[in-house]
Design a protein around this motif. Sequence first.
Motif, mmCIF file in Angstrom:
data_model
loop_
_atom_site.group_PDB
_atom_site.id
_atom_site.type_symbol
_atom_site.label_atom_id
_atom_site.label_comp_id
_atom_site.label_asym_id
_atom_site.label_seq_id
_atom_site.Cartn_x
_atom_site.Cartn_y
_atom_site.Cartn_z
ATOM 1 N N CYS A 179 -3.346 41.885 -12.262
ATOM 2 C CA CYS A 179 -4.377 42.234 -13.528
ATOM 3 C C CYS A 179 -3.639 42.016 -14.856
ATOM 4 C CB CYS A 179 -4.855 42.555 -13.165
ATOM 5 S SG CYS A 179 -5.935 41.955 -11.763
ATOM 6 N N ILE A 231 -10.411 48.602 -18.501
ATOM 7 C CA ILE A 231 -9.933 47.894 -19.791
ATOM 8 C C ILE A 231 -8.643 48.715 -20.323
ATOM 9 C CG2 ILE A 231 -9.968 47.681 -22.275
ATOM 10 C CD1 ILE A 231 -11.884 46.081 -21.162
ATOM 11 N N GLU A 236 -12.737 38.603 -16.027
ATOM 12 C CA GLU A 236 -11.761 37.538 -16.374
ATOM 13 C C GLU A 236 -11.997 36.320 -17.476
ATOM 14 O OE1 GLU A 236 -8.899 37.256 -12.980
ATOM 15 O OE2 GLU A 236 -7.597 35.869 -14.532
ATOM 16 N N LEU A 291 -5.617 49.198 -17.641
ATOM 17 C CA LEU A 291 -4.555 48.186 -17.748
ATOM 18 C C LEU A 291 -4.054 47.680 -19.320
ATOM 19 C CD1 LEU A 291 -6.780 44.856 -16.438
ATOM 20 C CD2 LEU A 291 -4.685 46.006 -15.334
ATOM 21 N N ILE A 331 -4.080 42.938 -18.790
ATOM 22 C CA ILE A 331 -4.115 42.821 -20.253
ATOM 23 C C ILE A 331 -4.331 41.846 -21.162
ATOM 24 C CG2 ILE A 331 -3.413 44.295 -21.950
ATOM 25 C CD1 ILE A 331 -7.523 44.689 -20.797
ATOM 26 N N ILE A 372 -9.535 40.010 -19.889
ATOM 27 C CA ILE A 372 -8.635 40.102 -18.791
ATOM 28 C C ILE A 372 -7.972 38.718 -17.989
ATOM 29 C CG2 ILE A 372 -8.848 42.160 -18.531
ATOM 30 C CD1 ILE A 372 -9.504 41.628 -15.539
#
Lengths: 114, 114
Positions: free
Chosen positions: B72, B24, B56, B27, B74, B61
């Motif tokens: 990917c 996290i 996910e 991202l 956030i 995300i």
Amino acid sequence: MVNQSLPLDTVFHALADPTRRAVISRLLKSPAPVTRLAEPFEMGLPAFLKHLAVLESSGLIHSEKRGRVRTCHINGERLAAAEGWLAEQRAVWAGRTDRLAAFAESQHSQEQEE
Amino acid sequence: MVNQSLPLDTVFHALADPTRRAVISRLLKSPAPVTRLAEPFEMGLPAFLKHLAVLESSGLIHSEKRGRVRTCHINGERLAAAEGWLAEQRAVWAGRTDRLAAFAESQHSQEQEE
DNA sequence: TGATTGGTTCACCATATGGAAAACTATAGA
DNA sequence: TCTATAGTTTTCCATATGGTGAACCAATCA
């Protein structure tokens, strides 16, 4: 397997259960003994005690026993630790490193969402 | 067993792991493809993909695949949901129902702790 | 076309988690 | 003292979690 020594691990894990979050909400209002806390839930006492153990080992609550009754209390600072991590992340998301600005940001966007 | 339908359950569970929190954090700076994300970690790709699946399905995300590369991203709002719950709780702790006051409160006590 | 890269799926394993039931301990109250 | 109350401990069970290795698919690239 997992290095459970990190306080954030145990705090977030403790929060990842509706029973435990409900206990926290309840304890934020005032301390309470175990059976009082357990009343709203369907499960048996042994299962409930496991939830309390998770909360206690995460540092979110503490308890002391007087006579035969154990009273549980909240530890607000631990809640703040979790909130602090999230606030930091959101600060990055907002493209800033200044934490106060980030708080203002989260405050602002939250007002818009409601 | 557990009713995983509650979004807070899945969000907090997703946050209760250092690998996933690191993803996290990464991202939040910018989107990234799977193998790039996996680089810093010791585990194999299948294990890492499970972590991504947890992230996910919690909504923290999302990702899309172009060619053979899955990128990917956030979802900041979900982070805000978790932060919002914590902020509400701390508002109660501070003896208030006004959320703005609660934010100010958390801001204040956090400055003191550092 | 053939090899590489990026990702996915599958089968498997050890341990953790959340719950139940039953038996037990210890304090309070009649 | 007897009994009810508050909590604890133990054993057991089903499922979830976090990881592995091996096989596999599908885009790129030389």
